[in-house]
Design a protein around this motif. Structure first.
Motif, PDB file in Angstrom:
ATOM      1  N   LEU A   1     -41.653  57.671  26.640  1.00 24.99           N
ATOM      2  CA  LEU A   1     -42.743  59.786  26.854  1.00 24.99           C
ATOM      3  C   LEU A   1     -41.384  60.733  26.899  1.00 24.99           C
ATOM      4  O   LEU A   1     -41.995  61.631  25.573  1.00 24.99           O
ATOM      5  N   GLU A   2     -40.111  61.434  27.347  1.00 21.98           N
ATOM      6  CA  GLU A   2     -39.620  61.501  26.919  1.00 21.98           C
ATOM      7  C   GLU A   2     -38.979  61.937  25.759  1.00 21.98           C
ATOM      8  O   GLU A   2     -38.808  63.055  24.888  1.00 21.98           O
ATOM      9  N   GLY A   3     -38.564  60.648  25.008  1.00 24.81           N
ATOM     10  CA  GLY A   3     -39.156  60.711  23.384  1.00 24.81           C
ATOM     11  C   GLY A   3     -39.816  61.345  22.695  1.00 24.81           C
ATOM     12  O   GLY A   3     -39.831  61.999  21.713  1.00 24.81           O
ATOM     13  N   LEU A   4     -41.117  61.390  22.760  1.00 24.26           N
ATOM     14  CA  LEU A   4     -42.231  62.391  22.142  1.00 24.26           C
ATOM     15  C   LEU A   4     -41.908  63.238  23.057  1.00 24.26           C
ATOM     16  O   LEU A   4     -43.179  64.477  22.011  1.00 24.26           O
ATOM     17  N   VAL A   5     -42.110  63.805  23.858  1.00 28.38           N
ATOM     18  CA  VAL A   5     -42.003  65.033  24.379  1.00 28.38           C
ATOM     19  C   VAL A   5     -40.206  65.722  23.329  1.00 28.38           C
ATOM     20  O   VAL A   5     -41.305  67.139  22.954  1.00 28.38           O
ATOM     21  N   ASP A   6     -39.549  65.383  23.207  1.00 28.33           N
ATOM     22  CA  ASP A   6     -38.243  65.715  22.648  1.00 28.33           C
ATOM     23  C   ASP A   6     -38.737  66.381  20.637  1.00 28.33           C
ATOM     24  O   ASP A   6     -38.574  66.589  20.548  1.00 28.33           O
ATOM     25  N   VAL A   7     -39.446  65.771  20.555  1.00 25.79           N
ATOM     26  CA  VAL A   7     -39.957  65.523  18.819  1.00 25.79           C
ATOM     27  C   VAL A   7     -41.079  66.530  19.043  1.00 25.79           C
ATOM     28  O   VAL A   7     -41.807  66.634  18.051  1.00 25.79           O
ATOM     29  N   ASN A   8     -41.401  67.659  20.500  1.00 23.04           N
ATOM     30  CA  ASN A   8     -42.811  67.764  20.421  1.00 23.04           C
ATOM     31  C   ASN A   8     -44.458  67.396  20.160  1.00 23.04           C
ATOM     32  O   ASN A   8     -44.992  67.934  19.731  1.00 23.04           O
ATOM     33  N   LEU A   9     -43.710  66.829  20.419  1.00 21.91           N
ATOM     34  CA  LEU A   9     -46.074  65.440  20.332  1.00 21.91           C
ATOM     35  C   LEU A   9     -46.204  65.418  21.359  1.00 21.91           C
ATOM     36  O   LEU A   9     -47.377  65.242  21.669  1.00 21.91           O
ATOM     37  N   LEU A  10     -45.832  65.452  22.321  1.00 24.83           N
ATOM     38  CA  LEU A  10     -46.192  65.411  23.828  1.00 24.83           C
ATOM     39  C   LEU A  10     -45.645  66.787  24.518  1.00 24.83           C
ATOM     40  O   LEU A  10     -44.674  67.249  24.126  1.00 24.83           O
ATOM     41  N   GLU A  11     -46.743  67.081  25.475  1.00 26.42           N
ATOM     42  CA  GLU A  11     -46.486  68.492  26.336  1.00 26.42           C
ATOM     43  C   GLU A  11     -46.340  67.995  27.788  1.00 26.42           C
ATOM     44  O   GLU A  11     -46.673  67.141  28.358  1.00 26.42           O
ATOM     45  N   CYS A  12     -44.936  68.944  28.533  1.00 30.19           N
ATOM     46  CA  CYS A  12     -45.538  68.533  30.507  1.00 30.19           C
ATOM     47  C   CYS A  12     -45.567  69.980  30.998  1.00 30.19           C
ATOM     48  O   CYS A  12     -45.916  70.376  30.873  1.00 30.19           O
ATOM     49  N   GLY A  13     -46.359  69.247  32.086  1.00 28.77           N
ATOM     50  CA  GLY A  13     -47.044  70.276  32.988  1.00 28.77           C
ATOM     51  C   GLY A  13     -45.952  69.740  34.677  1.00 28.77           C
ATOM     52  O   GLY A  13     -45.663  68.690  34.331  1.00 28.77           O
ATOM     53  N   ARG A  14     -47.270  70.187  35.757  1.00 26.28           N
ATOM     54  CA  ARG A  14     -46.511  69.866  36.806  1.00 26.28           C
ATOM     55  C   ARG A  14     -47.609  69.505  37.117  1.00 26.28           C
ATOM     56  O   ARG A  14     -49.173  70.170  37.045  1.00 26.28           O
ATOM     57  N   GLY A  15     -47.778  68.320  38.245  1.00 27.10           N
ATOM     58  CA  GLY A  15     -48.421  67.958  39.236  1.00 27.10           C
ATOM     59  C   GLY A  15     -48.306  68.030  40.680  1.00 27.10           C
ATOM     60  O   GLY A  15     -47.289  68.435  40.910  1.00 27.10           O
ATOM     61  N   GLU A  16     -49.173  68.244  41.593  1.00 32.76           N
ATOM     62  CA  GLU A  16     -49.282  68.239  43.188  1.00 32.76           C
ATOM     63  C   GLU A  16     -48.492  66.969  43.907  1.00 32.76           C
ATOM     64  O   GLU A  16     -47.112  67.229  44.515  1.00 32.76           O
ATOM     65  N   PHE A  17     -48.692  65.507  42.849  1.00 38.37           N
ATOM     66  CA  PHE A  17     -47.728  64.951  43.555  1.00 38.37           C
ATOM     67  C   PHE A  17     -46.907  63.759  42.800  1.00 38.37           C
ATOM     68  O   PHE A  17     -45.638  63.648  42.821  1.00 38.37           O
ATOM     69  N   THR A  18     -47.415  64.127  41.111  1.00 39.42           N
ATOM     70  CA  THR A  18     -45.919  64.023  40.247  1.00 39.42           C
ATOM     71  C   THR A  18     -45.764  65.262  40.136  1.00 39.42           C
ATOM     72  O   THR A  18     -45.824  65.267  39.506  1.00 39.42           O
ATOM     73  N   PRO A  19     -44.345  64.634  39.584  1.00 43.86           N
ATOM     74  CA  PRO A  19     -43.661  66.210  39.194  1.00 43.86           C
ATOM     75  C   PRO A  19     -43.827  66.707  37.519  1.00 43.86           C
ATOM     76  O   PRO A  19     -43.916  68.022  37.363  1.00 43.86           O
ATOM     77  N   THR A  20     -43.731  65.667  37.179  1.00 36.51           N
ATOM     78  CA  THR A  20     -44.420  65.270  35.779  1.00 36.51           C
ATOM     79  C   THR A  20     -45.194  65.138  35.125  1.00 36.51           C
ATOM     80  O   THR A  20     -45.839  63.736  36.052  1.00 36.51           O
ATOM     81  N   ARG A  21     -46.416  65.465  34.456  1.00 39.79           N
ATOM     82  CA  ARG A  21     -47.189  64.955  33.566  1.00 39.79           C
ATOM     83  C   ARG A  21     -47.297  65.686  32.823  1.00 39.79           C
ATOM     84  O   ARG A  21     -46.710  66.304  32.184  1.00 39.79           O
ATOM     85  N   TYR A  22     -48.203  64.959  31.562  1.00 35.72           N
ATOM     86  CA  TYR A  22     -47.859  64.714  30.183  1.00 35.72           C
ATOM     87  C   TYR A  22     -49.524  65.188  29.090  1.00 35.72           C
ATOM     88  O   TYR A  22     -50.173  64.325  29.789  1.00 35.72           O
ATOM     89  N   HIS A  23     -49.424  65.973  28.437  1.00 36.33           N
ATOM     90  CA  HIS A  23     -51.010  66.004  28.101  1.00 36.33           C
ATOM     91  C   HIS A  23     -50.555  66.345  26.252  1.00 36.33           C
ATOM     92  O   HIS A  23     -49.499  66.357  25.572  1.00 36.33           O
ATOM     93  N   PHE A  24     -51.494  65.581  25.011  1.00 40.56           N
ATOM     94  CA  PHE A  24     -51.262  66.365  23.786  1.00 40.56           C
ATOM     95  C   PHE A  24     -52.151  67.639  24.022  1.00 40.56           C
ATOM     96  O   PHE A  24     -52.918  67.948  24.701  1.00 40.56           O
TER      97      PHE A  24
END
Length: 1012
Positions: free
Chosen positions: A567-590
């Motif tokens: 996941l972090e590899g895909l975030v690094d190349v900007n194919l995934l984006e990150c957000g925050r959740g109430e339970f999970t600190p990091t949530r991912y989305h396209f």
């Protein structure tokens, strides 16, 4: 005489501009760089005798500062020549100056202690404008620096403070100004030399050096200019003259820097010649919209002050316009880097990124290194590149970088240089002065871009907004759409929006000539490792509402740590984006378009396997979380085992179930919809059940209705009585809370008819309890009481203390409505005790709220206030805004009944604000009625009527006869106060009809009003 030779067109223009004012009153400007003068609205003002002008000049030089009278006397009468009347003379001159300034609104000459201060806007005084322009020039380079310096020098109209004092006094006061003028003049010459424009200034430069033969830096500039112009003998002769003057007058030699310059001229050092650096920037982008904040940020990041070169990166997903932003910023910055701008596409998104050694070879050739002199090794090329840029101001634009390893060799060592990078990677391992992580265009900018590309696009058009949404704000996609609309007049905005709305064809529509959104994604995808490519594909099976790492782990069938790295590899190349959740600190989305591309790459078999693993995880964790909710744990099914390597996840979900569901319920609802569409009936029903109690907890009635409808259809399709009954229960609950009582009763009755054959006595009890609540809200209190009594009877044989506590509370509320205070207190007190034993703070407080109302109805104001205050605090502590708002409303009512009107108004306003954060429209309407009552009691019926009308309008159609009647009771009071007794009586008659029919105790109040 030197100033006459300066090209002052721009400077005079700036001076005229500075003297132009928006006239809110008369304004005054001053000049001391030459004759001391003043202008009122542009017209000269007489300033009196020379000594008076001199006093003004000193005050202007110290504008807005305290100037002691002794200082003025000392300067006006040097060498102790001041007469005994000097202080009186100064005072007289000050008085006359005050009279002169009387016509100006922005100048004040005031007495401060033993001196005076002239208060004026500094930029109305030419010396301060001169200093401001010089300061700004120091932060600029090239042409801009020349413009500012020439504007500053153009302010000079002769020797400073001329004609106001003897020459020795003038020089004493004005010496710092003359030094600043010469410094600005030298800076201006330096700027011309930096651009290789010696021919334009050589005569003026020689004249200045002759006038100031001991200013070594001026002579050095003459030497350099003459040498560059091929007049080397004259350059060396200038050095000899300087040497002779210094020796004869001061007995010293020229400064080391000047001596070194003479040696370099003798050796004909090629680095002395003007450098015509490379100018490799691509053309600026046409139709460029937005990104103004980013451009301003980039301009600030490339401030030349610093010990290291400014290295700045622009990162983001494909299609965001990273290169376009970099090129536009580079053109703006070009003047700061007069020795050249290098540009290279590093092909970082492709399969073969460019070798740094190859790039350095090209850079070195561009910087004048002959091919035969190029070093072989990378290390040697790095060294030579940094040597060639060590004394130059060069901007290096590195577009489309692959990563840190490729970039580090290409960074110059000189702090005078700058590096601007674009990359799809986040470059976390590079030392950066600044990072701009680009996102899609804001809607307003995206719409403006579409309109500029094709003026036929109407401003604010809904179809255009839909295109912007479907393009995800990607400038590349918007440019393709705009070009299609412009080049194909038969296409309409609405038609293109409709074509883009089809996900299957959207990427095909985003193709125009040699530009294609899909091509950018393809480059990023092919640059991934095989494991990353697989992850990219499989994550397209995730709900598009975002997902946590554990959900990705389930879909991928990988262990948790491996999944996080992917996941972090895909975030690094900007194919995934990150957000925050109430339970999970990091949530991912396209990004939407990237998700569509990932779907294209996903094979059907891969999708089916990933989806199966994901829904299994949702069923297992959802059932565990639901069991921890207040109204949860009703459904009966055995979930599949959890095939997740995620340590402590289950324990964390059970410990904080509401937060986990707050993050996941949009994804679960999406999963319900996908399962229903795929005909997976059992999964649809089970997933719906895991989220139903949470949706009730958060009052998400439309979502509850949606999943219940899908669940009911699925249960019907597979002929399951149990899931049909459960879906009917959920449908009834959603209908009841949205005041659709007919649907609620029909759903509950249908469910109760099925439940005896299902064998789930608890679900039967809960459904019967829900039927009782519906009866209570409809004013059918006998039927409600019968339902609650039936629940308590059945609960005697069930180990369900929580549901017993809920039923006791509801039974107590029915008695309260009837005015049966003793029975109400009995049931509510028992409910409070039961909830307290269960550790249920929310429902103990909710039951306490009902008991507080009973206390007030009995006339026990102190007990009511104490009970309601405690309940409000408890509800706030657990974050139940809906019930906290209702309790605040009760506190407002209690304060109103006690005549404490300011407190009542404060509580009611808090109630409205709190309820406004929820979906409880009924509660909000009740708060509006209360505000109407309070304003009426405060003698402001007009303000109260506005609130009341909003409440009455909603409650008239709510189906709740009790609150409909109560609102009409309040309306009658307002009409009576407004002098409309007939209207009041009509309102009270309707209130009597509602309240007496259901046996509400408030009916007695209405009867008393009607009988008066």
């Amino acid at each position: 005489m030197l100033l006459r030779a300066i090209g002052t067109t721009l400077g005079k223009g700036l001076k005229q501009l500075s003297n132009t004012r928006v006239k809110y009153g008369s304004v005054m400007d001053f000049s001391v760089l030459g004759p001391v003068r003043a202008f009122l609205d542009g017209r000269p003002v007489p300033l009196g005798v020379r000594k008076q002008r001199f006093v003004l000049a000193v005050l202007l030089l110290e504008a807005n500062k305290h100037v002691p009278a002794d200082r003025l006397i000392e300067l006006a009468w040097p060498e102790g020549e001041a007469p005994n009347t000097a202080r009186a003379v100064i005072h007289t001159q000050i008085s006359r100056l005050r009279a002169t300034f009387a016509g100006s609104e922005d100048v004040a000459l005031v007495r401060e202690g033993s001196g005076y201060a002239l208060h004026v806007d500094p930029l109305r005084v030419d010396v301060f404008r001169f200093r401001d322009l010089c300061t700004r020039a120091r932060a600029e380079t090239g042409e801009r620096r020349i413009e500012l310096l020439e504007a500053a020098l153009a302010l000079w109209e002769g020797p400073a403070l001329s004609s106001v004092a003897t020459e020795d006094v003038r020089l004493r006061v004005a010496a710092p100004l003359e030094e600043a003028r010469l410094g600005a003049l030298e800076d201006r010459f330096e700027a011309y030399l930096g651009l290789g424009r010696e021919t334009e200034i050589i005569h003026e430069l020689a004249e200045a050096a002759a006038e100031h033969p001991l200013r070594q830096q001026l002579v050095a500039k003459v030497m350099l200019a003459l040498h560059r112009l091929g007049r080397t003998p004259e350059a060396l002769a200038a050095y000899q003259r300087l040497h002779r003057h210094l020796d004869e007058e001061l007995g010293i030699e020229p400064a080391p820097s000047v001596r070194r310059l003479q040696v370099r001229i003798l050796r004909d050092d090629p680095s002395l010649m003007p450098f015509s650096g490379p100018r490799q920037l691509p053309p600026d982008v046409d139709h460029y919209i937005g990104r103004h904040d980013h451009l301003d940020t980039l301009a600030g990041l490339f401030d030349p002050a610093g010990r290291a070169p400014a290295v700045v990166a622009i990162t983001g997903k494909p299609g965001l316009g990273k290169t376009a932003l970099a090129v536009r910023a580079a053109h703006r910055l070009a003047a700061r880097f007069p020795d050249g701008q290098l540009f290279v596409d590093l092909h970082g998104a492709g399969p073969r990124p460019r070798d740094p050694a190859e790039v350095l070879a090209r850079f070195l050739r561009d910087l004048g290194v002959a091919g035969a002199d190029l070093p072989v090794s990378l290390e040697e090329r790095i060294g030579l590149f940094r040597d060639r840029t060590a004394t130059r101001r060069v901007l290096v634009v590195l577009d489309n970088a692959a990563g840190e390893e490729q970039l580090r060799p290409l960074v110059p060592g000189s702090p005078a240089c700058g590096v601007l990078i674009t990359s799809r990677r986040r470059l976390t391992g590079l030392d950066l002065r600044g990072l701009i992580d680009l996102d899609g265009l804001a809607e307003a900018d995206a719409l403006a871009l579409l309109t500029e590309l094709d003026p036929r696009v109407p401003a604010g058009d809904e179809s255009a907004r839909e295109i912007v949404r479907l393009c995800g704000g990607l400038p590349l996609a918007l440019r393709i759409v705009g070009a299609k609309l412009r080049s194909r007049p038969h296409r309409t905005v609405a038609g293109l929006a409709a074509r883009l709305a089809d996900e299957r064809d959207r990427l095909d529509e985003l193709v125009g000539g040699d530009r294609e959104v899909r091509a950018g994604f393809l480059l990023s995808y092919t640059g991934l490792e095989p494991a990353q490519q697989r992850a990219f594909r499989l994550l397209a099976a995730m709900p598009d509402t975002g997902f946590a790492a554990w959900a990705a782990s389930a879909a991928l069938g990988e262990d948790f740590r491996t999944t996080e790295r992917l996941l972090e590899g895909l975030v690094d190349v900007n194919l995934l984006e990150c957000g925050r959740g109430e339970f999970t600190p990091t949530r991912y989305h396209f990004h939407d378009l990237i998700r569509l591309y990932a779907k294209e790459k996903l094979a059907a078999a891969e999708h089916a396997a990933a989806w199966s693993r994901l829904t299994d995880a949702y069923l297992y964790l959802g059932k565990r979380a639901d069991a921890r909710l207040e109204f949860g744990g009703l459904h009966q099914f055995t979930p599949p085992p959890l095939m997740l390597d995620a340590p402590r996840l289950v324990a964390e979900v059970e410990r904080n179930a509401p937060a986990w569901l707050a993050d996941e319920y949009p994804s679960i609802i999406h999963a319900v919809e996908l399962s229903a569409a795929a005909g997976e009936d059992a999964t649809t029903c089970r997933l719906s059940a895991t989220v139903a109690a949470f949706l009730e907890l958060r009052a998400q009635w439309s979502d509850l209705k949606r999943v219940a409808e899908l669940s009911h259809a699925a249960a019907t399709a597979m002929d399951s009585p149990y899931w049909t009954a459960y879906a009917l229960f959920a449908l009834g609950l959603a209908a009841r809370e949205t005041r659709d009582f007919a649907t609620a009763e029909r759903s509950f009755r249908s469910g109760l008819a099925i439940l005896p054959s299902v064998g789930d006595p608890l679900l039967e009890v809960v459904t019967l309890l829900s039927v009782g609540v519906s009866h209570r809200l409809l004013g059918r209190w006998d039927e409600a009481a019968a339902s609650f009594a039936g629940c308590l009877s059945r609960l005697d044989s069930l180990a369900a203390p929580r549901w017993r506590a809920y039923t006791l509370r509801e039974y107590g509320v029915v008695h309260r409505y009837r005015g049966e205070w003793a029975k109400a207190k009995e049931f509510l007190t028992e409910a409070i005790t039961a909830h307290r034993a269960l550790g249920d703070v929310r429902w103990e407080a909710a039951s306490g709220r009902e008991l507080g109302i009973v206390h007030q109805d009995e006339g026990n104001h102190a007990a009511a206030l104490e009970q309601l205050t405690a309940s409000r605090e408890a509800l706030r502590s657990v974050g139940d805004h809906r019930r906290e708002g209702a309790t605040l409303r009760c506190l407002g009512w209690v304060a109103l009944e006690a005549g404490e009107l300011p407190e009542a108004l404060a509580y009611a306003r808090q109630a409205k604000e709190t309820l406004g954060q929820t979906l409880d429209a009924h509660g909000l309407a009740c708060a509006e009625v209360l505000l109407g009552d309070i304003h009426l009691a405060m003698g402001d019926p007009a303000a109260g009527r506005a609130h009341l009308d909003r409440g009455v309008a909603y409650l008239a159609g709510s189906g709740d006869p009790r609150w409909r009647g109560k609102s009409r009771l309040s309306l009658g009071r307002h009409l009576a106060a407004a002098g409309d007794p007939a209207g009041a009586r009509a309102a009270w008659e309707k209130a009597w009809e509602d309240l007496s029919r259901i046996g509400a105790h408030e009916a007695a109040t209405v009867r008393a009003l009607l009988d008066r």
